[in-house]
Scaffold this active site. Structure first.
Site, short mmCIF file in Angstrom:
data_model
loop_
_atom_site.label_atom_id
_atom_site.label_comp_id
_atom_site.label_asym_id
_atom_site.label_seq_id
_atom_site.Cartn_x
_atom_site.Cartn_y
_atom_site.Cartn_z
CD GLN A 153 -2.92 1.26 2.23
OE1 GLN A 153 -2.95 2.23 2.99
NE2 GLN A 153 -3.74 0.23 2.37
CE1 TYR A 156 3.00 7.39 -0.84
CE2 TYR A 156 2.12 8.37 -2.83
CZ TYR A 156 3.10 7.65 -2.18
OH TYR A 156 4.18 7.20 -2.90
CB ILE A 190 3.67 0.57 4.54
CG1 ILE A 190 2.63 -0.35 5.16
CG2 ILE A 190 3.20 2.03 4.57
CD1 ILE A 190 2.51 -0.20 6.67
CE LYS A 191 6.66 4.67 -3.57
NZ LYS A 191 5.70 5.67 -4.02
CB THR A 192 4.45 6.17 4.10
OG1 THR A 192 3.65 7.33 4.40
CG2 THR A 192 5.46 5.97 5.24
#
Ligand SMILES: O=C(COP(=O)(O)O)[C@@H](O)[C@H](O)[C@H](O)COP(=O)(O)O
Length: 281
Positions: A153, A156, A190-192
């Protein structure tokens, strides 16, 4: 005994993460999300084959692409390069009021046909269209998980109430909330955003409760060492690596830069030393 699906998820996650549990992933969805002008600094990199060949040669762990770009670039990947296919997106050409929505532009089956190792989707937490993106994510995740594919996910936080309440979307409490929402909605990775300090990013990592958190790269830094230092902070905070686009393809010669990044991510090397060793200083 584990169900087949969970074995598949673990096995495919290992195509991105080395034994140290960290990964450096190249991002190339910018032609769609930002527009081809993002490639103007080094125009040959607008060609997915050319830039993918370079990043793979430098030893990148994985790549993240939309289906159409993956179709053009997959022949450049090594058999062990992780392939993450993102199934939601938006163009920058949309009216402003619709910019807080990512739409589905592909299907889990398409990603599997392309040889994907993971499926990605964005949720803008706090958007007026959060409900729609939550449903989209839930459908993609449920189907992908059923077939043994991990789900990433891009968490953002974005929306008018966030700005009103916290001032900016990079406030660590907001990023932490997004990461936690990603975990609770079933993400495997997770990419944030960066939160501004090691201490605050460590709280985001804690809130993710063991689900790997990777930095979303951001705009290119003029000095390559500045970006190496940022990634070093992410690793020191317990982050699991970075997903990097512009800092790679907007550099004339991305290979030594990627090699230096890999030293920081996988060997905790001092950023300046890594830069020197790769001739960046
Ligand atoms: O998430 C994205 C867009 O985010 P944005 O709306 O520009 O904040 C992706 O286009 C990129 O994959 C991601 O930002 C990583 O690329 P860089 O930021 O390192 O260029």
């Amino acid at each position: 005994m584990d169900a087949y699906q969970s074995v598949g998820i673990r096995r495919r996650l290992r195509r991105f993460f080395r034994r140290d549990g960290r990964a450096l992933i190249f991002a190339m969805d910018h032609g769609f999300e930002h527009g081809p002008t993002d490639f103007e600094e080094h125009w040959e990199h607008v060609n997915p084959r050319i830039i993918t060949r370079k990043v793979v040669r430098a030893g990148i762990d994985g790549v993240m692409m939309l289906p159409g770009v993956a179709r053009l670039a997959v022949d450049e990947l090594k058999p062990d390069t992780g392939l993450m296919i993102k199934l939601t997106s938006k163009t920058n050409l949309r009216p402003k009021d619709d910019q807080l929505l990512q739409s589905q532009l592909g299907y889990v089956e398409d990603a599997i046909k392309l040889g994907a190792d993971a499926i990605a989707a964005t949720v803008y937490w706090g958007s007026p269209q959060e409900d729609l993106m939550m449903r989209q994510f839930a459908e993609i995740a449920s189907y992908a998980h059923d077939l043994g594919f991990p789900v990433v996910q891009f968490a953002y936080p974005r929306g008018p109430y966030i700005n009103e309440k916290y001032g900016k979307k990079e406030d660590y409490r907001v990023v932490m909330y997004g990461a936690r929402a990603a975990v609770e909605s079933g993400a495997d990775m997770i990419k944030t955003y960066w939160t501004g300090s090691r201490e605050t990013f460590a709280k985001v990592v804690d809130a993710a409760a063991g689900v790997p958190v990777l930095l979303s790269g951001g705009a290119k830094t003029d000095n390559p060492v500045d970006f190496l230092k940022l990634v070093w902070e992410v690793i020191e905070a317990g982050g699991s690596g970075a997903v990097v686009g512009r800092n790679i393809f907007q550099r004339e010669n991305p290979e030594p830069f990627i090699k230096a990044l890999l030293k920081v991510v996988h060997r905790n090397e001092d950023p300046e030393e890594a830069a020197k060793a790769e001739g960046l200083l």
